[in-house]
Design an enzyme around this catalytic site. Sequence first.
Site, PDB file in Angstrom:
ATOM      1  N   ASP A 132     -23.329   9.229  -9.966  1.00  0.00           N
ATOM      2  CA  ASP A 132     -23.893   7.983  -9.452  1.00  0.00           C
ATOM      3  C   ASP A 132     -22.982   7.467  -8.357  1.00  0.00           C
ATOM      4  OD1 ASP A 132     -21.814   6.165 -10.683  1.00  0.00           O
ATOM      5  OD2 ASP A 132     -22.638   7.057 -12.504  1.00  0.00           O
TER       6      ASP A 132
ATOM      7  N   GLU B 243       0.840  -1.202   0.000  1.00  0.00           N
ATOM      8  CA  GLU B 243       0.000   0.000   0.000  1.00  0.00           C
ATOM      9  C   GLU B 243       0.877   1.255   0.000  1.00  0.00           C
ATOM     10  OE1 GLU B 243      -3.674   0.287   0.187  1.00  0.00           O
ATOM     11  OE2 GLU B 243      -2.880   2.168  -0.564  1.00  0.00           O
TER      12      GLU B 243
ATOM     13  N   SER C  14      -7.403   2.146  -3.556  1.00  0.00           N
ATOM     14  CA  SER C  14      -6.079   2.508  -3.056  1.00  0.00           C
ATOM     15  C   SER C  14      -5.206   3.113  -4.142  1.00  0.00           C
ATOM     16  CB  SER C  14      -5.361   1.257  -2.571  1.00  0.00           C
ATOM     17  OG  SER C  14      -5.704   0.981  -1.257  1.00  0.00           O
TER      18      SER C  14
ATOM     19  N   ASP D 116     -17.728  11.135 -17.684  1.00  0.00           N
ATOM     20  CA  ASP D 116     -18.808  10.397 -17.019  1.00  0.00           C
ATOM     21  C   ASP D 116     -18.641   8.895 -17.284  1.00  0.00           C
ATOM     22  OD1 ASP D 116     -21.122   9.816 -15.706  1.00  0.00           O
ATOM     23  OD2 ASP D 116     -22.463  10.807 -17.146  1.00  0.00           O
ATOM     24  N   VAL D 117     -18.707   8.115 -16.235  1.00  0.00           N
ATOM     25  CA  VAL D 117     -18.639   6.660 -16.370  1.00  0.00           C
ATOM     26  C   VAL D 117     -20.074   6.142 -16.307  1.00  0.00           C
ATOM     27  CG1 VAL D 117     -17.777   4.522 -15.310  1.00  0.00           C
ATOM     28  CG2 VAL D 117     -16.351   6.589 -15.327  1.00  0.00           C
TER      29      VAL D 117
ATOM     30  N   GLY E  29     -24.446  11.075 -15.570  1.00  0.00           N
ATOM     31  CA  GLY E  29     -24.413  12.015 -14.461  1.00  0.00           C
ATOM     32  C   GLY E  29     -23.862  11.349 -13.209  1.00  0.00           C
TER      33      GLY E  29
ATOM     34  N   ASP F  94       1.084   3.998  -3.074  1.00  0.00           N
ATOM     35  CA  ASP F  94       0.689   5.399  -2.883  1.00  0.00           C
ATOM     36  C   ASP F  94       1.834   6.358  -3.213  1.00  0.00           C
ATOM     37  OD1 ASP F  94      -1.609   4.191  -1.993  1.00  0.00           O
ATOM     38  OD2 ASP F  94      -1.343   4.703   0.117  1.00  0.00           O
TER      39      ASP F  94
END
Length: 598
Positions: free
Chosen positions: A578, A297, A515, A557-558, A576, A301
């Site tokens: 979600d 992690e 992550s 937008d996905v 839009g 990052d």
Amino acid sequence: MKFSSSLLSLFALVSLVIASPNPAGFVVKDSLNAPQDWARRSVAPSDEHVVLHLGLAKRDQAGLEARLLEISDPDHKDYGEWLTADEVDAFTAPSAETRTIVSRWLEEHGLMDSHIEKRSVSENSISVTVPIHKARAMLGDAEFHVYEHRDTGEERITTESYSLPRDVAPHIETIFGLANFARGSAFRSPIRVLTQEEQGDDSTPGVVKASSASGAPASCNFNYVTAHCLRYLYGTEDYKPYGKGQHIGISGFGKEYANFDDLQLYLKNQRKAREGYKFSVTTINGGHNTQSKPGAEANLDTQVVAGLAAPIRSTYYSTGGSPPFKADKGTPTNTNEPYAEQLDYLLGLTHPPAVLSTSYGDDEQTVPYAYAKRVCADFASLTARGVSILFASGDSGVGAASSCQTNDGLNTTTFLPVFPSTCPWVTSVGATMDFAPEVVAEAKESYITSGAGFSNYFARPSYQKTAVQGYLKTLGTENAGLYNTTGRAYPDVAAQGSRYKIYVGGKYYAVSGTSASTPTMASIIALLNDARLKAGKSTLGFLNPWIYSLNGKGFTDVTSGNSYGCSTDGFPATEGWDPATGFGTPKFKTLLSQALKK
Ligand SMILES: *[C@@H]1O[C@H](CO)[C@@H](O)[C@H](O)[C@H]1NC(C)=O
Ligand SMILES: *[C@@H]1O[C@H](CO)[C@@H](O)[C@H](O)[C@H]1NC(C)=O
């Protein structure tokens, strides 16, 4: 583990507690049934020590929040006028009455000023270490037990309920580690070593995925996501950072250590121009920087941030506080919660990071209500300082299939929202996968599903009312009863969260998760800050009112995929906003022109 009391006296203790769970004059401050994945093993030895980390009531939290909503409103005349530490303290320091009442209560139990081990800068958080028999007397005969986490064997001593004297209760908002089963888990998939063949060469295209063949940047025609791919996909490749006036904070908890050499390997392979860039490490509350134990992690990052945002400085904050509990006499068990110590530290800084990226979280119901409220209020203080706080939305969609029940004893089937993403003062980041188009990240391909949901603790903030109501209208009765229709909904935005190629201990790995999405989005925000700082403006600070005011402008937008989970299809992505991917993934150039307008 050693026990000093005999079995018989343990029984006596238990029956005593059951006979008088809450003595006269005490009120319950917080209570929480241990979640199913924690087993209650035994009564805690009464001479064992615990840290009581007290969150004192703040003078005027409502005043702070009202001011924060003004200075984060892009249409307000004071937009961007973030507060100084002193200005925050004026709202959040305890009142004289609170100080007096809490001191008097501590003194009644023999705890003088000199026993206070830690005090935050604003003095609203203090710690004392006491033996359990004293803690019981102070907390209305609270029962302390040793609990064991069933999967990991982690042990901790805590309570499921504690009380405070009626006159003291309003002056202590929470005791941070009590009635708390949060583990501050990192949100990333189990990482997978890449075979020699899969490692490929980052400078030449690998195998093109069928679903990503058309329209994707050439650099993303790989099996794995690299810095190169992200820069082209989100449009930061031409931006030349000025690199001054801010730094990016990256949160690390538990035993996650970020490795310097692995970063150089990543840069050499994925961002040659930035080779030699280094992050700095700050340890908080006994945290470590163990270079011989690189964490996936931590490396993910720090590598993502360096690849996208260098030369902007970055700091890895390694916060201690969740050591494996050992029932050695005299070793106090820690408060076992990740956020309070880090927040106390960051709020004490004259120059906090401009962006804070945190890829950890817990099911909201494993976090006690008073604790969640307090930590969320502390996030309000931090973001009021001009810090953009980004949290991963979680990797289990609307909830991991086996655990979608309430822990109130009723076992009602429910979706499981994730804290701190449910706090309205942070920006929650979901995950996508594929490239043309990007779709909601889901487990079959990415091993994780983008976290999504609605809080049971925090009401829907005004900035997202229109967006969320629009979605709920489209959704109709789907999932009715499984989520809270009036709660704070998340995530707010999303970014790639699938198959990032990273380096850990000199080896190549593929890793997925919100992550990965969170440091990606944090880097984009830092680049926007960079342009604002260069133009003499302030940092973007609390992002959500600005993001929702753009209403999708600046985001791709996905519209395809679902945040599966709890054996359901979860929430579908739609046109839009979600709750699978928020407004979608960043378009840096558009966001840049919008960010420079205000
Ligand atoms: C709830 O689930 C737990 C764990 O499966 C079980 O021990 C308990 O008896 C259940 N309670 C009810 C009311 O069904
Ligand atoms: C739903 O959320 C609201 C806050 O918006 C809260 O007051 C209420 O208790 C929640 N309902 C449940 C069942 O948790």
